[in-house]
Design a protein around this motif. Structure first.
Motif, mmCIF file in Angstrom:
data_model
loop_
_atom_site.group_PDB
_atom_site.id
_atom_site.type_symbol
_atom_site.label_atom_id
_atom_site.label_comp_id
_atom_site.label_asym_id
_atom_site.label_seq_id
_atom_site.Cartn_x
_atom_site.Cartn_y
_atom_site.Cartn_z
ATOM 1 N N ILE A 91 -1.835 -10.063 -4.970
ATOM 2 C CA ILE A 91 -1.782 -9.823 -3.443
ATOM 3 C C ILE A 91 -1.335 -11.209 -2.779
ATOM 4 C CG2 ILE A 91 -2.527 -8.747 -1.375
ATOM 5 C CD1 ILE A 91 -4.542 -7.348 -2.663
ATOM 6 N N VAL A 92 0.113 -11.284 -2.154
ATOM 7 C CA VAL A 92 0.325 -12.153 -1.213
ATOM 8 C C VAL A 92 -0.608 -11.989 0.153
ATOM 9 C CG1 VAL A 92 2.201 -13.257 0.006
ATOM 10 C CG2 VAL A 92 2.556 -12.346 -2.416
ATOM 11 N N GLY A 93 -1.103 -13.337 0.427
ATOM 12 C CA GLY A 93 -1.855 -13.346 1.644
ATOM 13 C C GLY A 93 -2.521 -14.750 1.827
ATOM 14 N N ASP A 94 -2.404 -15.029 3.356
ATOM 15 C CA ASP A 94 -3.216 -16.323 3.658
ATOM 16 C C ASP A 94 -4.638 -15.879 3.798
ATOM 17 O OD1 ASP A 94 -4.103 -18.414 5.153
ATOM 18 O OD2 ASP A 94 -2.329 -18.436 6.484
ATOM 19 N N MET A 95 -5.657 -16.823 3.160
ATOM 20 C CA MET A 95 -6.919 -16.560 3.361
ATOM 21 C C MET A 95 -7.536 -16.627 4.914
ATOM 22 S SD MET A 95 -8.014 -19.822 1.365
ATOM 23 C CE MET A 95 -9.844 -19.574 1.298
ATOM 24 N N GLY A 96 -6.617 -17.475 5.508
ATOM 25 C CA GLY A 96 -7.118 -17.946 6.916
ATOM 26 C C GLY A 96 -6.706 -16.447 7.887
ATOM 27 N N HIS A 97 -6.195 -15.416 7.380
ATOM 28 C CA HIS A 97 -5.893 -14.339 8.022
ATOM 29 C C HIS A 97 -6.798 -13.347 7.834
ATOM 30 C CE1 HIS A 97 -1.410 -15.344 8.579
ATOM 31 N NE2 HIS A 97 -1.860 -16.313 9.433
ATOM 32 N N GLY A 98 -7.851 -13.578 6.895
ATOM 33 C CA GLY A 98 -8.872 -12.496 6.388
ATOM 34 C C GLY A 98 -8.389 -11.647 5.065
ATOM 35 N N MET A 99 -9.489 -11.160 4.596
ATOM 36 C CA MET A 99 -9.308 -10.310 3.385
ATOM 37 C C MET A 99 -9.165 -8.872 3.716
ATOM 38 S SD MET A 99 -9.589 -12.521 0.851
ATOM 39 C CE MET A 99 -8.217 -13.471 1.820
ATOM 40 N N PRO A 100 -8.263 -8.213 3.233
ATOM 41 C CA PRO A 100 -7.820 -6.942 3.815
ATOM 42 C C PRO A 100 -8.287 -5.737 2.843
ATOM 43 C CG PRO A 100 -5.763 -7.831 2.677
ATOM 44 C CD PRO A 100 -6.925 -8.992 2.525
#
Length: 266
Positions: A91-100
């Motif tokens: 999954i592409v994601g910024d950890m600072g935005h939280g875990m979905p």
């Protein structure tokens, strides 16, 4: 690594993933992180790999018989992981935005060389304390109760460690820090071990190849800044209700009466 590798192009990502020394170090740190997770022996688990990069740490998870999901901000690194045909989901994601993820999804979490990047404000809108809290609070929710999260990190200083551990405590975690090879400038490794919901026992001081593994400190449940227990006060009640909401439970709405002490009846 996680945040820094968003700047890697495809060629650099491939070089990183084919470097035999990098592969060896990543495997060793992943092995140590899984050891600190203290998973049930002989039982496949569903794990989260935060900052999975090209899937080198995920390879070790697969070898141990576990299923995993990897999250990383670098599309170039994830493309390399796809080319390598890793067994985990990516999954592409910024950890600072939280875990979905849904509450209680994972049996544990590991992260290799990623967490310290949340302490940097790479954009004007970035607030390290807020980004850390967002990450830890959503991670806490996504873990099953009694599970652990282990982060290998490279802290710049003691202030950075304090920032990280403070936000982890606010999110509901307890735990501590383990340092491998503390007397070596090159081999020293920091592992932040967090417990979700149930306090665990950290490794005792022991010898490993002539080097010690030291427990730096133990995290306590979050208290107010004055050092007095906030239990059953308004802040404690609001924090508990918010934690239950993150866990997907039904909670009454907050009102001006929340946490207000009732007058005694005579």
């Amino acid at each position: 690594m996680f945040f820094s590798l968003q700047f890697y192009n495809e060629e650099e990502a491939k070089k990183y993933s084919q470097n035999s020394r990098m592969i060896e170090i990543q495997t060793q740190m992943s092995e140590r992180a899984v050891e600190l997770l203290n998973l049930p022996e002989g039982q496949p688990c569903f794990l989260l790999d935060v900052g999975c990069g090209s899937g080198l740490s995920g390879d070790y998870l697969s070898e141990e018989g576990h299923h995993w999901v990897g999250v990383d901000i670098s599309t170039a690194m994830l493309d390399v992981a796809l080319d390598r045909e890793v067994e985990g989901d990516l999954i592409v994601g910024d950890m600072g935005h939280g875990m979905p993820f849904r509450p209680g999804t994972f049996d544990g979490c590991i992260s290799i060389s990623a967490l310290q990047w949340l302490c940097n404000a790479d954009k004007r809108t970035h607030s390290p304390p807020k980004r850390l809290y967002t990450f830890f609070s959503t991670l806490y929710s996504s873990l099953s109760r009694g599970s652990r999260a282990v982060f290998q990190l490279y802290p710049e200083n003691s202030e950075q460690l304090e920032l990280i551990t403070t936000q982890a405590m606010k999110a509901g975690f307890s735990g501590g820090m383990v340092v491998d090879y503390p007397n070596s400038s090159k081999a020293k490794k920091f592992f932040l071990c967090l417990f979700a919901g149930v306090s665990g026992v950290l490794p005792k001081v022991r010898n490993t190849g002539g080097e010690c593994i030291l427990l730096l400190f133990h995290l306590c449940r979050f208290k107010n800044m004055k050092g007095k227990s906030a239990k059953k006060g308004r802040d404690w009640i609001l924090e508990k209700k918010e934690r239950r909401r993150r866990q997907g439970r039904e909670v009454r709405d907050d009102t001006k009466y929340t946490g207000r002490q009732r007058r005694p009846h005579f």
